[in-house]
Design a protein around this motif. Structure first.
Motif, mmCIF file in Angstrom:
data_model
loop_
_atom_site.group_PDB
_atom_site.id
_atom_site.type_symbol
_atom_site.label_atom_id
_atom_site.label_comp_id
_atom_site.label_asym_id
_atom_site.label_seq_id
_atom_site.Cartn_x
_atom_site.Cartn_y
_atom_site.Cartn_z
ATOM 1 N N THR A 24 0.955 -1.369 -0.117
ATOM 2 C CA THR A 24 -0.024 -0.027 -0.063
ATOM 3 C C THR A 24 0.995 1.422 -0.066
ATOM 4 N N ALA A 25 0.554 2.056 -0.859
ATOM 5 C CA ALA A 25 1.271 3.339 -1.093
ATOM 6 C C ALA A 25 1.262 4.144 0.208
ATOM 7 N N ASN A 26 2.508 5.111 0.384
ATOM 8 C CA ASN A 26 2.515 6.012 1.229
ATOM 9 C C ASN A 26 2.173 5.609 2.735
ATOM 10 N N ARG A 27 2.924 4.444 2.988
ATOM 11 C CA ARG A 27 2.966 3.900 4.204
ATOM 12 C C ARG A 27 4.393 3.462 4.562
ATOM 13 N N ILE A 28 4.653 3.177 5.894
ATOM 14 C CA ILE A 28 6.152 2.772 6.435
ATOM 15 C C ILE A 28 6.036 1.190 6.548
ATOM 16 N N TYR A 29 7.014 0.619 6.290
ATOM 17 C CA TYR A 29 6.935 -0.876 6.436
ATOM 18 C C TYR A 29 8.253 -1.456 7.042
ATOM 19 N N LEU A 30 8.337 -2.731 7.885
ATOM 20 C CA LEU A 30 9.503 -3.093 8.573
ATOM 21 C C LEU A 30 9.912 -4.123 7.808
ATOM 22 N N LEU A 31 11.170 -4.342 7.402
ATOM 23 C CA LEU A 31 11.696 -5.636 7.039
ATOM 24 C C LEU A 31 12.731 -5.893 7.756
ATOM 25 N N ASP A 32 12.576 -7.053 8.652
ATOM 26 C CA ASP A 32 13.634 -7.494 9.603
ATOM 27 C C ASP A 32 14.018 -8.751 9.242
ATOM 28 N N GLY A 33 15.334 -9.099 9.820
ATOM 29 C CA GLY A 33 16.022 -10.275 9.789
ATOM 30 C C GLY A 33 17.375 -10.097 10.145
ATOM 31 N N HIS A 34 17.925 -11.449 10.636
ATOM 32 C CA HIS A 34 19.394 -11.509 11.161
ATOM 33 C C HIS A 34 20.429 -11.001 9.960
ATOM 34 N N PRO A 35 21.559 -10.803 10.298
ATOM 35 C CA PRO A 35 22.420 -10.313 9.336
ATOM 36 C C PRO A 35 22.631 -11.351 8.150
ATOM 37 N N GLY A 36 22.594 -11.149 6.849
ATOM 38 C CA GLY A 36 22.879 -11.987 5.828
ATOM 39 C C GLY A 36 21.677 -12.605 5.204
ATOM 40 N N ALA A 37 20.460 -12.171 5.685
ATOM 41 C CA ALA A 37 19.200 -12.897 5.533
ATOM 42 C C ALA A 37 18.768 -12.233 4.270
ATOM 43 N N GLY A 38 19.087 -11.163 3.475
ATOM 44 C CA GLY A 38 18.682 -10.831 2.392
ATOM 45 C C GLY A 38 17.897 -9.514 2.443
ATOM 46 N N LYS A 39 17.886 -8.645 3.509
ATOM 47 C CA LYS A 39 17.279 -7.504 3.788
ATOM 48 C C LYS A 39 17.749 -6.279 2.787
ATOM 49 N N THR A 40 18.897 -6.271 2.654
ATOM 50 C CA THR A 40 19.389 -5.184 1.628
ATOM 51 C C THR A 40 19.341 -5.513 0.139
#
Length: 507
Positions: A24-40
């Motif tokens: 949904t546009a114009n919202r904030i989202y959280l993408l969490d995970g341990h280092p190396g999980a693929g977040k970047t």
């Protein structure tokens, strides 16, 4: 007046499908995970999708340098020149003595300064898409949960009404289970990375929350490959049913075997072939695939326990030329390494292989050889039945007949054990056994279960040799079949003559 919501792509087509159409546009989202999980990687895909659509993108880095991000992009073949990468960590004078704070607590000054510079950059660039990497740095600067929550809430209020969609990355480095941002974000995607005892490590993701939207819940396996994140969504058979015309029964081409099964098996059903190693399970299942190809239908074989070449050679010795049908495109053989594939990825491979082609040719037979290999790919044995149920339901909804091979441990008697009980999942169960007769070890075949119709309850002899698979006449004089060590007490002349091909049915 409330503005209508608009969906935008996350940059990953499969993730959009799992999310029910995208973000949904114009919202904030959280993408969490341990280092190396693929977040970047997912964050960059999100911004690159904006570049493709002509939208401004901003990547705010609190931990990684611009050169490190360019290195990640290069490994995927991406060009980040159209994305504004803003490094908030000034490494030029951070170690100078004059730059250290002495009167105020460093965190009090640095947190405010970091936030101010971040917001100034957003106001100056006015991007449509923003990725902030990562919140763990802000959490360390805040030092206590109250200040951290206030800071995140201030960021959320800042982005409201700016016609901007923001994704915050978090690496889960806090000692406690931090749910501060999860309660404030519009949606939360959690990434997980689990090392396996052998083979590749397993990555998976799940949608923790997504306000006002139906999404596919549960864990979804994924891999990081060149070009981005490849997600293998969990099967929801109820939402993937495909229409298919009523087909005729699936036959093996062997008259005696088809008679034993009550004129073959019904389309869209599953058949379990159970018995010790080397008794003929794989060869009989391959017979169904070859016969389907002879009818002009497609067939797919997934091999866990042997190579493609071994399968071709063994089948050729029984009069089944697999290469001929492979060249025509009617037969596909996939060799699967249990150490390299997760259950979710395997289910994805199956679903991709059975998709109708442009010429309209559909798959009618799928062979999975064997379930033992599939079990090796699923260390959590208690979930195997659920995974198989979803996969068989999906294949059945496509009108595909599935043949599952299960090799029992041991050869004879009480030592024979089944690694997993999948008999209740299958519509038909074919039992293979070795038996003793006149000083020889022979093979027997029988049908012990069939949901969709009647079948013979007799036991027939099975013989593979001389370039043929032969099924003999019903044998009545067996003893000890249920004990696992059957012996034959009847007339030896009723058995298949090993030196002649005149008795029994041929391929």
């Amino acid at each position: 007046m409330v503005k209508p919501t608009v969906d935008i792509s996350s940059g990953n087509e499969t993730l959009d499908a799992i999310l029910g159409g995208g973000l949904t546009a114009n919202r904030i989202y959280l993408l969490d995970g341990h280092p190396g999980a693929g977040k970047t990687t997912l964050g960059l895909q999100f911004l690159l999708e904006g570049v493709r659509l002509g939208e401004k993108g901003l990547y705010v880095s609190l931990s990684e340098t611009k050169d490190e991000l360019y290195g990640i992009a290069e490994s995927h073949g991406w060009d980040l020149s159209e994305i504004d990468i803003y490094e908030l960590v000034d490494t030029t004078n951070s170690l100078d003595a004059e730059s250290q704070y002495t009167i105020f607590q460093p965190s009090e000054v640095e947190l405010g300064e970091t936030t101010r510079r971040m917001l100034e950059r957003v106001e100056a660039q006015n991007p449509r898409r923003v990725v902030i990497d990562s919140l763990s740095e802000l959490r360390l600067l805040a030092q206590n949960p109250l200040r951290y929550r206030r800071q995140i809430l201030a960021l959320k209020q800042f982005f409201v009404g700016r016609d901007c969609t923001a994704i915050f990355l978090d690496d889960k480095t806090s000692s406690d289970n931090d749910l501060q941002l999860q309660s404030l974000a519009h949606g939360v995607v959690s990434l997980d990375r689990n090392p396996s005892e052998f083979g590749d490590e397993r990555r998976r993701l799940r949608i923790v929350k997504f306000r006002g939207r139906h999404f596919v819940s549960g864990w979804h396996d994924f891999d990081i490959e060149r070009g981005g994140v490849q997600i293998y969504p969990r099967i929801e058979a109820a939402y993937h049913e495909l229409s298919w015309a009523k087909k005729s029964r699936v036959l093996s081409g062997n008259e005696s075997l088809d008679a034993l099964l009550g004129e073959g098996v019904a389309p869209g059903t599953s058949t379990l072939m159970l018995g010790p190693a080397g008794v003929g399970k794989s060869s009989c299942s391959t017979l169904f695939a070859v016969t389907a190809c002879k009818r002009g239908e497609r067939a797919v074989i997934f091999v866990f326990d042997e190579s493609k070449e071994t399968l071709r050679m063994r089948s050729a010795g029984l009069g089944m030329d697999l290469e001929e049908f492979e060249k025509s495109g009617l037969l596909e053989i996939h060799s699967v390494n249990p150490g390299d594939v997760s259950p979710g990825r395997f289910a994805y491979l199956v679903r991709q292989a059975v998709q109708p082609r442009e010429d309209g040719a559909r798959v009618s037979v799928v062979v999975i050889d064997s379930l033992n290999g599939y079990l090796s790919a699923m260390p959590e044995e208690r979930f195997l039945q659920i995974q198989m149920h979803e996969l068989l339901h999906y294949l059945g909804s496509c009108g595909i007949s599935t043949f599952l091979i299960v090799a029992q441990h041991g050869m004879l008697g009480a030592s024979m054990k089944t690694p997993v009980d999948a008999s209740y999942l299958a519509d038909t169960v074919i039992l293979f056994r070795y038996f003793e007769a006149a000083g020889e070890i022979r093979q027997a075949i029988s049908v012990v279960k069939k949901r969709d119709g009647t079948h013979e309850r007799s036991i027939r002899e099975l013989h593979m040799g001389d370039g043929k698979i032969r099924v003999g006449e019903p044998l009545r004089a067996f003893h000890g079949v249920l004990a696992g060590t059957p012996t034959y007490k009847g007339d030896i002349n009723e058995l298949i003559d090993r030196g002649s091909a005149t008795r029994g049915s041929n391929v």
